[in-house]
Write a protein that holds these residues in place. Structure first.
Motif, PDB file in Angstrom:
ATOM      1  N   ASN A  23       0.822  -1.159   0.079  1.00  0.00           N
ATOM      2  CA  ASN A  23      -0.019   0.161  -0.228  1.00  0.00           C
ATOM      3  C   ASN A  23       0.904   1.288   0.122  1.00  0.00           C
ATOM      4  OD1 ASN A  23      -1.850   1.963   0.498  1.00  0.00           O
ATOM      5  ND2 ASN A  23      -3.503   0.917   1.465  1.00  0.00           N
ATOM      6  N   ASP A  48      -9.581  -2.228  -2.652  1.00  0.00           N
ATOM      7  CA  ASP A  48      -8.786  -3.323  -2.102  1.00  0.00           C
ATOM      8  C   ASP A  48      -9.706  -4.287  -1.526  1.00  0.00           C
ATOM      9  OD1 ASP A  48      -6.058  -4.322  -2.184  1.00  0.00           O
ATOM     10  OD2 ASP A  48      -6.049  -4.027  -0.105  1.00  0.00           O
ATOM     11  N   LYS A  49     -10.787  -4.030  -1.167  1.00  0.00           N
ATOM     12  CA  LYS A  49     -11.798  -4.908  -0.371  1.00  0.00           C
ATOM     13  C   LYS A  49     -12.878  -5.622  -1.258  1.00  0.00           C
ATOM     14  CE  LYS A  49     -10.571  -2.871   4.060  1.00  0.00           C
ATOM     15  NZ  LYS A  49      -9.728  -2.000   3.414  1.00  0.00           N
ATOM     16  N   ASP A  53     -10.253  -5.314  -6.960  1.00  0.00           N
ATOM     17  CA  ASP A  53      -8.761  -5.332  -6.157  1.00  0.00           C
ATOM     18  C   ASP A  53      -7.724  -5.863  -7.273  1.00  0.00           C
ATOM     19  OD1 ASP A  53      -9.628  -7.697  -6.106  1.00  0.00           O
ATOM     20  OD2 ASP A  53      -8.789  -8.313  -4.280  1.00  0.00           O
ATOM     21  N   LYS A 106       1.401  -9.736  -3.349  1.00  0.00           N
ATOM     22  CA  LYS A 106       0.234  -9.364  -3.189  1.00  0.00           C
ATOM     23  C   LYS A 106      -0.921  -9.173  -4.298  1.00  0.00           C
ATOM     24  CE  LYS A 106      -2.586  -4.869  -2.598  1.00  0.00           C
ATOM     25  NZ  LYS A 106      -3.283  -4.971  -1.229  1.00  0.00           N
ATOM     26  N   ARG A 120      -3.966 -12.086  -4.400  1.00  0.00           N
ATOM     27  CA  ARG A 120      -5.548 -11.480  -4.569  1.00  0.00           C
ATOM     28  C   ARG A 120      -5.960 -12.392  -5.416  1.00  0.00           C
ATOM     29  NH1 ARG A 120      -7.372  -7.150  -1.998  1.00  0.00           N
ATOM     30  NH2 ARG A 120      -6.502  -7.089   0.073  1.00  0.00           N
ATOM     31  N   ASN A 160     -11.510 -11.297   1.245  1.00  0.00           N
ATOM     32  CA  ASN A 160     -10.967 -10.066   0.663  1.00  0.00           C
ATOM     33  C   ASN A 160     -10.772  -8.914   1.448  1.00  0.00           C
ATOM     34  OD1 ASN A 160     -12.434 -11.520  -1.877  1.00  0.00           O
ATOM     35  ND2 ASN A 160     -10.699 -10.233  -2.850  1.00  0.00           N
ATOM     36  N   SER A 216      -7.391  -7.581   3.200  1.00  0.00           N
ATOM     37  CA  SER A 216      -7.078  -6.304   3.041  1.00  0.00           C
ATOM     38  C   SER A 216      -6.729  -5.550   4.566  1.00  0.00           C
ATOM     39  CB  SER A 216      -8.168  -5.530   2.176  1.00  0.00           C
ATOM     40  OG  SER A 216      -8.013  -4.072   2.028  1.00  0.00           O
ATOM     41  N   GLU A 274      -3.422  -6.591   5.693  1.00  0.00           N
ATOM     42  CA  GLU A 274      -2.430  -5.771   5.036  1.00  0.00           C
ATOM     43  C   GLU A 274      -2.432  -4.505   5.433  1.00  0.00           C
ATOM     44  OE1 GLU A 274      -2.776  -8.177   0.670  1.00  0.00           O
ATOM     45  OE2 GLU A 274      -3.468  -5.952   0.932  1.00  0.00           O
ATOM     46  N   ASP A 275      -3.380  -3.669   5.525  1.00  0.00           N
ATOM     47  CA  ASP A 275      -3.425  -2.228   5.917  1.00  0.00           C
ATOM     48  C   ASP A 275      -2.670  -2.147   7.302  1.00  0.00           C
ATOM     49  OD1 ASP A 275      -4.640  -1.577   3.672  1.00  0.00           O
ATOM     50  OD2 ASP A 275      -6.714  -1.377   4.642  1.00  0.00           O
TER      51      ASP A 275
END
Length: 206
Positions: free
Chosen positions: A17, A61-62, A67, A116, A120, A132, A136, A139-140
């Motif tokens: 990100n 991203d979700k 994504d 990534k 995905r 997802n 996500s 990851e954040d």
């Protein structure tokens, strides 16, 4: 050399990100938490743009398949961002250390981005969107936590980032057969849609 662990970690995070990395570094520097952040990342206009783009990514991203499209668009953006952030962290005004830092940040960002994106594609083979969203969010939170940790413990953070990168590569290799099946099915659907469209355009038989 002393800044390379931080550059490596920021490169890994940028591949996941990029906007979060710029935003976090900028906020940490602007609030006086650390003096390691270059002034260019603390500018209000940079923070505003990074914040807006981070919000866009947080939504895109979700959403399944969206994504993957978003990842495709960012195949160039994330490595470039990782290289720029790495060069800024080195801060040697075009010197060899700055170029080396940019290369490390950019190449690491490219690797983590590919991991990534590959993960995905595999996750999108699942029929439900919960995976997802969970991935996500993980990851954040991982990017935010590791960047904050790297500011104070760059070597330890770099070791964690390297471990996550290697684990991600191993996972994508393991899931590659699933990814290939997904790509094969997608090609088949496109071909079926094309044939159906072409068949519908044909005049009725006499």
């Amino acid at each position: 050399m002393s800044v390379l662990p931080l550059v490596f970690t920021s490169g890994w995070a940028s591949g996941i990100n990029a906007y979060a990395v710029v935003l976090l570094f900028g906020l940490l520097g602007a609030t006086g938490v650390t003096d390691e952040v270059p002034a260019a990342l603390q500018r209000p206009d940079v923070l505003i743009v990074a914040g807006l783009l981070f919000l866009c990514e947080a939504v895109a991203d979700k959403i399944p398949y969206v994504d993957s499209v978003w990842d495709s668009v960012h195949t160039v953006i994330r490595p470039v961002s990782g290289a720029v952030v790495g060069a800024l962290l080195a801060g040697q005004n075009g010197s060899l250390p700055e170029l080396a830092a940019g290369a490390v940040g950019g190449s690491t960002a490219l690797l983590s981005h590919l991991v990534k994106a590959g993960a995905r594609i595999a996750v999108n083979t699942s029929p439900e969107p919960a995976s997802n969203i969970v991935l996500s969010l993980a990851e954040d939170l991982g990017v935010a936590g590791l960047i904050a940790f790297a500011v104070f413990h760059p070597v330890a953070a770099a070791v964690i980032a390297a471990t996550l990168l290697l684990a991600g590569i191993a996972l994508v290799v393991f899931l590659w057969s699933r990814i290939r099946r997904y790509l094969r099915r997608r090609r088949q659907r496109r071909e079926e849609k094309r044939l159906a469209t072409a068949g519908g355009a044909l005049p009725p038989a006499v």
